[in-house]
Scaffold this active site. Structure first.
Site, PDB file in Angstrom:
ATOM      1  N   GLY A  34       0.877  -1.096  -0.120  1.00 35.08           N
ATOM      2  CA  GLY A  34      -0.045   0.059  -0.075  1.00 35.08           C
ATOM      3  C   GLY A  34       0.887   1.303   0.022  1.00 35.08           C
TER       4      GLY A  34
ATOM      5  N   SER B 205       1.679   3.280  -2.283  1.00 39.33           N
ATOM      6  CA  SER B 205       1.512   4.306  -3.398  1.00 39.33           C
ATOM      7  C   SER B 205       0.506   5.554  -2.915  1.00 39.33           C
ATOM      8  CB  SER B 205       0.534   3.917  -4.482  1.00 39.33           C
ATOM      9  OG  SER B 205      -0.622   3.336  -4.034  1.00 39.33           O
ATOM     10  N   ARG B 206      -0.235   5.613  -1.851  1.00 44.85           N
ATOM     11  CA  ARG B 206      -0.932   6.917  -1.508  1.00 44.85           C
ATOM     12  C   ARG B 206      -0.881   6.860   0.117  1.00 44.85           C
ATOM     13  NH1 ARG B 206      -6.347   6.502  -1.731  1.00 44.85           N
ATOM     14  NH2 ARG B 206      -6.475   4.216  -2.223  1.00 44.85           N
TER      15      ARG B 206
ATOM     16  N   VAL C  57      -2.759  -7.548  -1.803  1.00 39.56           N
ATOM     17  CA  VAL C  57      -2.063  -8.469  -0.346  1.00 39.56           C
ATOM     18  C   VAL C  57      -3.064  -9.277   0.162  1.00 39.56           C
ATOM     19  CG1 VAL C  57      -0.421  -6.144  -0.119  1.00 39.56           C
ATOM     20  CG2 VAL C  57      -2.764  -6.195   0.990  1.00 39.56           C
TER      21      VAL C  57
ATOM     22  N   ASN D 292       1.832  -1.902   5.217  1.00 44.72           N
ATOM     23  CA  ASN D 292       0.908  -1.095   5.648  1.00 44.72           C
ATOM     24  C   ASN D 292      -0.159  -0.881   4.898  1.00 44.72           C
ATOM     25  OD1 ASN D 292       0.798   2.134   5.892  1.00 44.72           O
ATOM     26  ND2 ASN D 292       0.702   1.793   3.486  1.00 44.72           N
TER      27      ASN D 292
ATOM     28  N   TYR E 285     -12.213  -4.065  11.665  1.00 45.02           N
ATOM     29  CA  TYR E 285     -10.943  -3.251  11.721  1.00 45.02           C
ATOM     30  C   TYR E 285      -9.987  -3.448  12.894  1.00 45.02           C
ATOM     31  CZ  TYR E 285      -7.673   0.722  10.316  1.00 45.02           C
ATOM     32  OH  TYR E 285      -6.797   1.485  10.252  1.00 45.02           O
TER      33      TYR E 285
ATOM     34  N   ALA F 243     -10.509  -5.810  15.165  1.00 45.40           N
ATOM     35  CA  ALA F 243     -10.189  -7.161  15.044  1.00 45.40           C
ATOM     36  C   ALA F 243      -8.920  -7.389  14.171  1.00 45.40           C
ATOM     37  CB  ALA F 243     -11.227  -8.203  14.828  1.00 45.40           C
TER      38      ALA F 243
ATOM     39  N   LYS G 227      -6.440  -5.212  13.371  1.00 42.56           N
ATOM     40  CA  LYS G 227      -5.224  -4.517  13.761  1.00 42.56           C
ATOM     41  C   LYS G 227      -5.013  -5.001  15.128  1.00 42.56           C
ATOM     42  CE  LYS G 227      -4.943  -1.471  10.154  1.00 42.56           C
ATOM     43  NZ  LYS G 227      -3.865  -1.476   9.348  1.00 42.56           N
TER      44      LYS G 227
HETATM   45  P1  NAP Z   1      -5.097   5.032   1.957  1.00 37.61           P
HETATM   46  O1  NAP Z   1      -4.674   6.583   1.915  1.00 37.61           O
HETATM   47  O2  NAP Z   1      -6.379   4.780   1.646  1.00 37.61           O
HETATM   48  O3  NAP Z   1      -3.920   4.217   1.303  1.00 37.61           O
HETATM   49  C1  NAP Z   1      -4.154   2.907   1.193  1.00 37.61           C
HETATM   50  C2  NAP Z   1      -2.963   2.250   0.305  1.00 37.61           C
HETATM   51  O4  NAP Z   1      -3.347   0.830   0.509  1.00 37.61           O
HETATM   52  C3  NAP Z   1      -3.062   2.577  -1.401  1.00 37.61           C
HETATM   53  O5  NAP Z   1      -1.793   2.777  -1.652  1.00 37.61           O
HETATM   54  C4  NAP Z   1      -3.899   1.432  -1.704  1.00 37.61           C
HETATM   55  O6  NAP Z   1      -3.404   1.229  -3.219  1.00 37.61           O
HETATM   56  C5  NAP Z   1      -3.363   0.224  -1.093  1.00 37.61           C
HETATM   57  N1  NAP Z   1      -4.216  -0.924  -0.934  1.00 37.61           N
HETATM   58  C6  NAP Z   1      -5.578  -1.150  -0.279  1.00 37.61           C
HETATM   59  N2  NAP Z   1      -5.793  -2.315  -0.428  1.00 37.61           N
HETATM   60  C7  NAP Z   1      -4.671  -2.935  -1.073  1.00 37.61           C
HETATM   61  C8  NAP Z   1      -4.667  -4.256  -1.335  1.00 37.61           C
HETATM   62  N3  NAP Z   1      -5.675  -5.069  -1.484  1.00 37.61           N
HETATM   63  N4  NAP Z   1      -3.545  -4.835  -1.864  1.00 37.61           N
HETATM   64  C9  NAP Z   1      -2.404  -3.883  -1.844  1.00 37.61           C
HETATM   65  N5  NAP Z   1      -2.679  -2.402  -1.749  1.00 37.61           N
HETATM   66  C10 NAP Z   1      -3.874  -2.027  -1.280  1.00 37.61           C
HETATM   67  O7  NAP Z   1      -4.905   4.714   3.448  1.00 37.61           O
HETATM   68  P2  NAP Z   1      -4.030   5.296   4.762  1.00 37.61           P
HETATM   69  O8  NAP Z   1      -4.592   6.434   5.474  1.00 37.61           O
HETATM   70  O9  NAP Z   1      -2.354   5.764   4.116  1.00 37.61           O
HETATM   71  O10 NAP Z   1      -3.496   4.010   5.395  1.00 37.61           O
HETATM   72  C11 NAP Z   1      -2.512   3.128   5.566  1.00 37.61           C
HETATM   73  C12 NAP Z   1      -2.240   2.261   6.427  1.00 37.61           C
HETATM   74  O11 NAP Z   1      -2.367   3.089   7.968  1.00 37.61           O
HETATM   75  C13 NAP Z   1      -3.472   1.244   6.672  1.00 37.61           C
HETATM   76  O12 NAP Z   1      -3.091   0.007   7.203  1.00 37.61           O
HETATM   77  C14 NAP Z   1      -4.346   1.674   7.744  1.00 37.61           C
HETATM   78  O13 NAP Z   1      -5.287   0.884   8.251  1.00 37.61           O
HETATM   79  C15 NAP Z   1      -3.401   2.497   8.819  1.00 37.61           C
HETATM   80  N6  NAP Z   1      -4.053   3.730   9.550  1.00 37.61           N
HETATM   81  C16 NAP Z   1      -4.435   4.818   8.987  1.00 37.61           C
HETATM   82  C17 NAP Z   1      -4.911   5.728   9.661  1.00 37.61           C
HETATM   83  C18 NAP Z   1      -5.629   6.964   9.200  1.00 37.61           C
HETATM   84  O14 NAP Z   1      -5.834   7.834  10.204  1.00 37.61           O
HETATM   85  N7  NAP Z   1      -5.272   7.347   7.927  1.00 37.61           N
HETATM   86  C19 NAP Z   1      -4.803   5.582  11.109  1.00 37.61           C
HETATM   87  C20 NAP Z   1      -4.439   4.197  11.659  1.00 37.61           C
HETATM   88  C21 NAP Z   1      -4.056   3.400  10.861  1.00 37.61           C
HETATM   89  P3  NAP Z   1      -4.523   1.781  -4.413  1.00 37.61           P
HETATM   90  O15 NAP Z   1      -3.967   3.355  -4.362  1.00 37.61           O
HETATM   91  O16 NAP Z   1      -4.235   0.956  -5.462  1.00 37.61           O
HETATM   92  O17 NAP Z   1      -5.957   1.660  -3.807  1.00 37.61           O
END
Ligand code: NAP
Length: 239
Positions: free
Chosen positions: A8, A10-11, A57, A85, A150, A152, A154
């Site tokens: 993950g 890319s973003r 993944v 991630n 989610y 569960a 994490k």
């Molecule tokens: P995000 O901006 O939605 O980015 C998600 C990334 O994961 C994207 O690169 C997406 O690729 C990729 N992805 C999603 N499903 C996938 C799959 N099945 N296989 C491969 N790649 C996949 O999310 P984020 O906020 O950066 O979150 C990153 C991590 O931090 C996650 O594990 C999330 O649970 C955790 N987190 C986030 C927060 C928050 O507040 N943002 C808080 C706590 C934990 P595409 O672009 O191709 O869709």
């Protein structure tokens, strides 16, 4: 050049981690699943010194074929840093939660950990060096209503981090997790930031770079005696 894989990547938080690891001298394998444009932008952000690896993944066969394919094409190299991630959320009260919402979240956030980590662990053990950093969440520590799936996933990731750390510490492979609170990415779009930040002592959501800085440290050689830890990055939210 040393290689790091960021799932993950890319973003959002993943992209900030790719940029941090690139600054630290890594060739970054940027995994993503569907958004080609965002992935291409991320590759540009690391100066083109990386590689895009598109696979789901949460799909065991897809993970196996992508990572075996990479290893075959690069027999002299190994992935010495793995950042698990990739994640999604599909919030719903348990009473309304459909089986797909449960399974997709568990597959992408937790089963993925098993598939990807197992695929890269053996070379780390053979080389007697590796860094695994898992991106968990406040939700996996505290549990949040509307997120039983989610939380569960994490929570499972946190327990797996602690268990694997003890299995591989002697081989100089460390396994840690970060547990972000609310971080400004696409994932938190639609949340009421004004209301939520009233409960955050720092009175704001965090930036992806604030998570990436800690991941960069945990992934570095300097973090050699830190393992099995879960580091909260949440602006002081009590967990
Ligand atoms: P995000 O901006 O939605 O980015 C998600 C990334 O994961 C994207 O690169 C997406 O690729 C990729 N992805 C999603 N499903 C996938 C799959 N099945 N296989 C491969 N790649 C996949 O999310 P984020 O906020 O950066 O979150 C990153 C991590 O931090 C996650 O594990 C999330 O649970 C955790 N987190 C986030 C927060 C928050 O507040 N943002 C808080 C706590 C934990 P595409 O672009 O191709 O869709």
């Amino acid at each position: 050049m040393k290689t790091a894989l960021v799932t993950g990547g890319s973003r959002g938080i993943g992209r900030a981690i790719c940029e941090e690891l690139h600054k630290r001298g890594y060739h970054v394998l940027i995994n993503y699943v569907s958004n080609d444009a965002a992935a291409a932008e991320c590759l540009q952000a690391v100066g083109g010194e990386g590689e895009l690896l598109k696979f789901d993944v949460g799909n065991a066969d897809a993970v196996k074929s992508a990572l075996e394919g990479w290893q075959k094409a690069h027999p002299e190299e190994y992935i010495e840093v793995l950042v698990n991630n990739a994640g999604i959320r599909k919030d719903n009260l348990l009473i309304w939660q459909e089986p797909e919402e449960w399974h997709q979240v568990i597959d992408t956030n937790l089963n993925s950990w098993y598939y990807v980590t197992r695929a890269v662990l053996q070379p780390m053990l053979l080389h007697k060096y590796g860094r695994i950093v898992n991106v968990a969440s406040l939700s996996g520590i505290k549990g949040l209503p509307g997120q039983t799936n989610y939380s569960a996933a994490k929570g499972g990731l946190i327990a797996a981090t602690k268990a694997l750390a003890q299995e591989v510490a002697r081989k100089k492979v460390t396994v840690n997790a970060v547990a972000p609170g609310f971080i400004k990415t696409d994932m938190v779009e639609g949340l009421d930031e004004a209301a939520l930040k009233k409960d955050i002592p720092a009175a704001r959501f965090g930036e992806p770079e604030e998570v990436a800085a800690m991941v960069g440290f945990l992934a570095s050689p300097e973090a050699s005696y830190v393992t099995g830890e879960i580091i909260s990055i949440n602006g002081g939210l009590y967990t």
